[in-house]
Scaffold this active site. Structure first.
Site, short mmCIF file in Angstrom:
data_model
loop_
_atom_site.label_atom_id
_atom_site.label_comp_id
_atom_site.label_asym_id
_atom_site.label_seq_id
_atom_site.Cartn_x
_atom_site.Cartn_y
_atom_site.Cartn_z
N HIS A 183 0.88 -1.18 0.00
CA HIS A 183 0.00 0.00 0.00
C HIS A 183 0.91 1.23 0.00
O HIS A 183 2.03 1.17 0.53
CB HIS A 183 -0.84 0.12 1.27
CG HIS A 183 -1.71 -1.06 1.61
ND1 HIS A 183 -1.23 -2.20 2.18
CD2 HIS A 183 -3.05 -1.22 1.50
CE1 HIS A 183 -2.24 -3.04 2.39
NE2 HIS A 183 -3.35 -2.47 1.99
N ASP A 194 2.42 2.01 3.37
CA ASP A 194 3.40 1.06 3.93
C ASP A 194 4.81 1.53 3.65
O ASP A 194 5.72 1.32 4.45
CB ASP A 194 3.30 -0.33 3.26
CG ASP A 194 1.93 -0.93 3.33
OD1 ASP A 194 1.19 -0.60 4.27
OD2 ASP A 194 1.60 -1.75 2.44
#
Ligand SMILES: [Mn+2]
Length: 435
Positions: free
Chosen positions: A99, A102
């Site tokens: 993501h 992240d």
């Protein structure tokens, strides 16, 4: 710098290996049904569970011991890239997924977030070029930040929709930069709590609007990853719009997205929906929409999304059978959307857990290949549906019958002989492939 200096490259040593840092079933170059195991399995490591989850749960603080913490969020983010590629290279895994949040800290503004993403994806691209490791998929996290409290594309607030759109645009820009093969939408908060204040049709129309903007933008920048919707039935919303594979397919068909969208199916989400994983994969195959999988397993005694590493060979065999029947999973892959248990907090557990998951899928692949070579399920199903091969059955399938002709047939055919399934016998024979 090596973050895992005591761990070397993981090799296949066979099922009698004592070495815990060795594969016992995953032999990347071994040929199974004409392809290497590596080509069949297309493993990917998930950035979030591997690099950012800290072992905290709703009842307790972080437990994980990690050595990549820096002085600032950006320093930590840079260290993580180094450590992540060390894990991928040592495991021999060729794909990864992330993501946006992240890999890079959100900072204080969208502009700062995008600048951080640019810096970190420069580092990631360098590593990809050095190692040949590829991006299976990326996605935008449009559920953690408080702005997404009412959803992202389904939010009641148009400014939130616009912010989500900006994250998706950036997600597609970095997908192009890194050569992403797929792009995932998991509608974390795309659902609702109560119909008392929700216009469900309007919210779903808005989700489709965002998806169509993503398709159009991909075309504009000349980058067309396979778009994937990841179904999940509950958590965090009471009613999630992408409940399961069948619900997501209804959405895809209603909004005419079949040409661009397939499904990314997760084992633990299947469990939460009250389905087996193989059911979800089979539903997707019925629609030619099996795109990619999130390989994990749930705890059947808990009932929330535990994202455990897959260790159940029965489940991985049936999942791999569906993948073989699908003609493979590419351009998708087998992404370990799995996290080490809170009690497995040492650095080396990240390796032990991935080895366990990879071995369990490799063992499942071998069993599934044997089932396919023996035509195990084909023979069972051919026998079970044999009455449609000849006579009235063949005539029904050919479209040559109607209610009147079948009534004539039924009136003359009072003696119907229905056969037993012998399902217990089938299950015991299936066990012979696993053990
Ligand atoms: Mn999950």
């Amino acid at each position: 710098m090596a973050y895992f200096e005591n761990i070397g490259k993981i090799h296949y040593e066979g099922k009698t290996a004592d070495n815990p840092f060795a594969f016992r079933h995953y032999n990347p170059e071994e040929i199974v049904l004409g392809k290497t195991m590596k080509e069949h399995l297309r493993f990917a490591v998930a950035y979030w569970h591997t690099m950012t989850q800290d072992g905290s749960d709703p009842f307790g603080n972080p437990t994980n011991i990690r050595n990549w913490w820096g002085e600032t969020p950006m320093e930590t983010a840079k260290n993580r890239v180094e450590a992540f590629f060390e894990i991928l290279e040592k495991l021999g895994v060729e794909y990864f997924c992330f993501h946006d949040i992240d890999i890079a800290p959100e900072g204080d503004s969208l502009e700062e977030f995008f600048a951080n993403i640019d810096t970190i994806t420069d580092l990631i691209k360098e590593k990809m070029d050095q190692t040949g490791i590829k991006l299976l998929w990326n996605t935008a996290n449009m559920f953690s930040n408080p702005r997404y409290v009412h959803g992202a594309a389904s939010s009641s607030n148009a400014d939130v929709f616009a912010h989500a759109a900006a994250q998706v645009k950036k997600g597609l820009d970095i997908s192009k930069k890194l050569g992403g093969e797929n792009y995932v939408f998991w509608g974390g908060r795309e659902g609702y709590e109560s119909l008392l204040n929700t216009d469900m049709k309007f919210e779903q129309d808005n989700i489709a609007r965002l998806f169509k903007m993503a398709i159009a933008y991909g075309e504009k920048i000349g980058h067309k990853p396979q778009f994937l919707i990841e179904p999940k039935p509950k958590e965090p919303s009471t009613h999630q719009y992408d409940f399961d594979a069948a619900t997501a397919m209804a959405f895809i068909q209603k909004y005419g997205l079949e040409g661009d969208f397939k499904l990314n199916l997760e084992a633990n989400h299947a469990t939460l929906a009250g389905h087996t994983f193989e059911h979800e994969l089979n539903v997707a195959r019925c629609y030619d929409a099996l795109g990619s999988i999130d390989a994990n397993q749930g705890d059947p005694l808990l009932g929330w999304d535990t994202d455990e590493f897959p260790t159940n060979v029965f489940d991985t065999t049936l999942a791999m059978y569906e993948i073989l029947e699908n003609g493979g999973i590419a351009p998708g892959g087998i992404n370990f959307d799995s996290k080490v248990r809170r009690s497995s907090f040492e650095m080396e557990d990240l390796f032990l857990a991935h080895i366990a998951g990879m071995d369990t899928y490799a063992r499942g692949l071998k069993a599934a290949a044997a089932l396919k070579e023996d035509r195990f399920f084909d023979e069972i199903k051919e026998k079970r549906y044999a009455s449609y091969q000849t006579g009235i059955g063949a005539s029904i399938v050919a479209g040559d019958e109607d209610l009147e002709s079948l009534t004539d047939y039924a009136l003359k055919n009072e003696e119907i002989k229905v056969e037993s399934n012998h399902l217990e016998f089938v299950k015991s024979r299936l066990n012979d492939y696993l053990f």
